[in-house]
Design a protein around this motif. Structure first.
Motif, short mmCIF file in Angstrom:
data_model
loop_
_atom_site.label_atom_id
_atom_site.label_comp_id
_atom_site.label_asym_id
_atom_site.label_seq_id
_atom_site.Cartn_x
_atom_site.Cartn_y
_atom_site.Cartn_z
N ALA A 84 0.84 -1.20 0.00
CA ALA A 84 0.00 0.00 0.00
C ALA A 84 0.87 1.25 0.00
O ALA A 84 2.09 1.19 0.22
CB ALA A 84 -0.94 0.00 1.21
N THR A 85 0.23 2.40 -0.25
CA THR A 85 0.90 3.70 -0.28
C THR A 85 0.06 4.70 0.49
O THR A 85 -1.17 4.73 0.35
CB THR A 85 1.07 4.19 -1.73
OG1 THR A 85 1.77 3.21 -2.50
CG2 THR A 85 1.84 5.51 -1.77
N LEU A 160 5.24 -0.58 8.60
CA LEU A 160 6.20 0.25 7.88
C LEU A 160 7.41 -0.59 7.48
O LEU A 160 7.83 -1.50 8.22
CB LEU A 160 6.64 1.41 8.76
CG LEU A 160 5.52 2.34 9.25
CD1 LEU A 160 6.08 3.43 10.15
CD2 LEU A 160 4.77 2.95 8.07
N ASP A 161 7.97 -0.29 6.32
CA ASP A 161 9.09 -1.08 5.80
C ASP A 161 10.29 -1.04 6.74
O ASP A 161 11.02 -2.04 6.84
CB ASP A 161 9.50 -0.56 4.42
CG ASP A 161 8.44 -0.88 3.36
OD1 ASP A 161 7.55 -1.71 3.65
OD2 ASP A 161 8.50 -0.30 2.25
N ASP A 162 10.51 0.08 7.43
CA ASP A 162 11.66 0.18 8.32
C ASP A 162 11.35 -0.25 9.76
O ASP A 162 12.21 -0.19 10.63
CB ASP A 162 12.23 1.60 8.32
CG ASP A 162 11.21 2.63 8.77
OD1 ASP A 162 10.02 2.28 8.88
OD2 ASP A 162 11.60 3.79 9.02
N ILE A 168 1.42 -1.21 13.48
CA ILE A 168 0.65 -0.15 14.11
C ILE A 168 -0.84 -0.45 13.97
O ILE A 168 -1.33 -0.59 12.85
CB ILE A 168 0.97 1.20 13.45
CG1 ILE A 168 2.47 1.48 13.53
CG2 ILE A 168 0.16 2.32 14.09
CD1 ILE A 168 2.92 2.62 12.64
N PRO A 169 -1.58 -0.57 15.06
CA PRO A 169 -3.03 -0.79 14.94
C PRO A 169 -3.67 0.29 14.07
O PRO A 169 -3.41 1.48 14.25
CB PRO A 169 -3.51 -0.72 16.39
CG PRO A 169 -2.32 -1.10 17.21
CD PRO A 169 -1.14 -0.53 16.48
N THR A 250 4.63 7.38 1.18
CA THR A 250 5.33 6.34 1.94
C THR A 250 4.78 4.97 1.59
O THR A 250 3.56 4.75 1.60
CB THR A 250 5.20 6.57 3.46
OG1 THR A 250 5.77 7.85 3.79
CG2 THR A 250 5.91 5.48 4.24
N ARG A 251 5.67 4.04 1.30
CA ARG A 251 5.26 2.67 1.01
C ARG A 251 5.20 1.88 2.31
O ARG A 251 6.06 2.01 3.20
CB ARG A 251 6.25 2.01 0.05
CG ARG A 251 6.29 2.64 -1.33
CD ARG A 251 5.04 2.32 -2.12
NE ARG A 251 5.00 0.91 -2.50
CZ ARG A 251 3.92 0.32 -3.02
NH1 ARG A 251 2.79 1.00 -3.18
NH2 ARG A 251 3.96 -0.95 -3.37
N LEU A 252 4.18 1.04 2.43
CA LEU A 252 4.00 0.21 3.62
C LEU A 252 3.15 -0.98 3.26
O LEU A 252 2.84 -1.19 2.09
CB LEU A 252 3.36 1.03 4.75
CG LEU A 252 2.14 1.92 4.41
CD1 LEU A 252 0.88 1.09 4.19
CD2 LEU A 252 1.90 2.93 5.51
#
Length: 262
Positions: A84-85, A160-162, A168-169, A250-252
């Protein structure tokens, strides 16, 4: 000409000689030789004395794998991850948690790469059976009745990728417009959306309208909150928790996890 034997003749020609041969083998034995044959009781005792089979070796965990473009299935941990983005960080009138690209980004937090129908199939691979979005129907007296959404329970997370080990709920990125309080509860329903046929074509409405994960009841969402509020009045007023959301672009991953334990 091909000869076809009836069943009775097959028994006579093939089974009877086998039985006869078996009988001949014992008929020619001496009394001493016959006593050396294993008795039924001996066979039963031997079978009972057979050691118990050793327990099966534990199977290695099934590694997560991509089952559709942008959708990873993790059977071991009972969830799917969808690429997702972030598309909305300052959304005043927030009505969707997730949409499909080029649909309703103006009122959503993320857009997902995976197709809505493919996400539904991936959830079914976890053993979940889709319920039904909220709907209204008229009864025999013409009264319009409301039916709340229902389906298997899910928990949603942003990964999150990092920070792959700190999901995160999803409710933490949604706040009440009036009070500023974080949306209570991270419980969602796999409602399954709807299919509409038009001019010989079938349309999966969560894909067509982009209603992948909704905060309200539109009647066509793939995943919904367990609420009776709809977009047609009396709705909850949500907005994005800007401070908690990373920058647009942000990519996640959006994680859909089964909540059958609860």
């Amino acid at each position: 000409m091909k000869l076809v034997l009836p069943p009775r003749l097959i028994a006579v020609f093939f089974v009877a000689p086998i039985l006869a041969a078996s009988g001949c083998r014992t008929a020619g034995l001496t009394a001493t030789e016959k006593t050396d044959l294993p008795r039924k009781a001996d066979i039963t005792t031997a079978a009972a004395a057979k050691p118990e089979p050793s327990p099966k070796t534990a199977q290695a965990p099934v590694a997560p794998r991509e089952v559709f473009p942008g959708i990873t299935l993790d059977l071991e941990n009972r969830h799917i991850d969808v690429d997702a983005t972030v598309v909305g960080r300052e959304v005043e009138w927030l009505e969707l948690l997730a949409c499909r690209p080029n649909t309703r980004e103006y009122e959503a937090i993320v857009s997902v790469d995976g197709e809505a129908a493919s996400i539904g199939v991936a959830l079914s691979l976890l053993g979940l059976e889709a319920g039904q979005p909220a709907r209204t129907e008229k009864n025999a007296e013409g009264q319009r009745l409301f039916f709340a959404p229902h389906g298997p329970l899910l928990e949603l997370f942003f990964v999150l990728d990092d920070q792959p080990d700190a999901p995160i709920p999803a409710n933490e990125w949604v706040v009440d417009q009036e009070t500023g309080a974080t949306m209570a509860g991270n419980t969602w329903l796999f409602t399954g959306s709807t299919v509409i046929e038009f001019q010989g074509n079938a349309f999966f409405m969560a894909e067509k309208n982009g209603t992948v994960v909704s905060l309200l009841n539109f009647g066509d969402e793939l995943v919904s909150r367990p609420t009776e509020k709809s977009e047609a009045g009396g709705t909850d007023l949500w907005t994005a928790n800007t401070e908690a959301i990373p920058p647009v672009g942000t990519r996640l991953k959006l994680r859909f996890r089964t909540a059958e334990a609860k």
